[in-house]
Design an enzyme around this catalytic site. Structure first.
Site, PDB file in Angstrom:
ATOM      1  N   ARG A  79       3.112  -2.748   0.568  1.00 53.37           N
ATOM      2  CA  ARG A  79       4.031  -3.612  -0.158  1.00 53.37           C
ATOM      3  C   ARG A  79       4.854  -2.817  -1.159  1.00 53.37           C
ATOM      4  O   ARG A  79       4.508  -1.684  -1.504  1.00 53.37           O
ATOM      5  CB  ARG A  79       3.288  -4.670  -0.985  1.00 53.37           C
ATOM      6  N   ASP A 110      -6.496  -1.540  -4.212  1.00 55.18           N
ATOM      7  CA  ASP A 110      -5.053  -1.320  -4.255  1.00 55.18           C
ATOM      8  C   ASP A 110      -4.784   0.139  -4.597  1.00 55.18           C
ATOM      9  O   ASP A 110      -5.298   0.656  -5.602  1.00 55.18           O
ATOM     10  CB  ASP A 110      -4.414  -2.235  -5.303  1.00 55.18           C
TER      11      ASP A 110
END
Length: 123
Positions: A79, A110
């Site tokens: 992303r 992440d």
């Protein structure tokens, strides 16, 4: 029950609402969130506090999904997180690895460059 890729897409979309309770609700009770540059947090109480603390200075965020792959209980989402934090725009490339259990996020790791985030806030 939604498939795992849909759960992750819904979770990513939910960030734009900046509703901490909604975001925590995507996790299992013992869910883990690990921003790889820092220590992981586990459980709804810790997740609520952690997400609320760092998103508290955000006025908006919109996460663009570049690629999303799903295999079994694992979903990987590449992303660009576009956020306005403390009045400053931050475009942060990320890759999230999600492990799901019964339609909830059990583990979210992440991967991103913390320097990209801190430089944008300093600029």
């Amino acid at each position: 029950m939604a498939d795992n890729a849909t759960v992750v897409r819904d979770f990513i979309a939910a960030w734009s609402r900046l509703d901490v309770e909604e975001l925590v609700g995507f996790f299992t009770e013992d869910g883990i969130y690990h921003n790889m540059p820092i220590e992981p947090v586990q459980g709804h109480a810790a997740l609520r506090q952690f997400i609320g603390a760092f998103a508290g200075g955000w006025s908006s965020t919109d996460w663009e999904v570049l690629n999303l792959l799903s295999a079994g209980d694992v979903v990987i989402a590449e992303r660009v997180d576009r956020t306005v934090a403390n009045g400053k725009p931050v475009d942060l490339p990320c890759c999230g690895v999600f492990e799901l259990r019964e339609g909830k996020i059990a583990v979210w790791r992440d991967y991103f460059d913390m320097g990209t985030y801190t430089r944008a806030l300093a600029g």
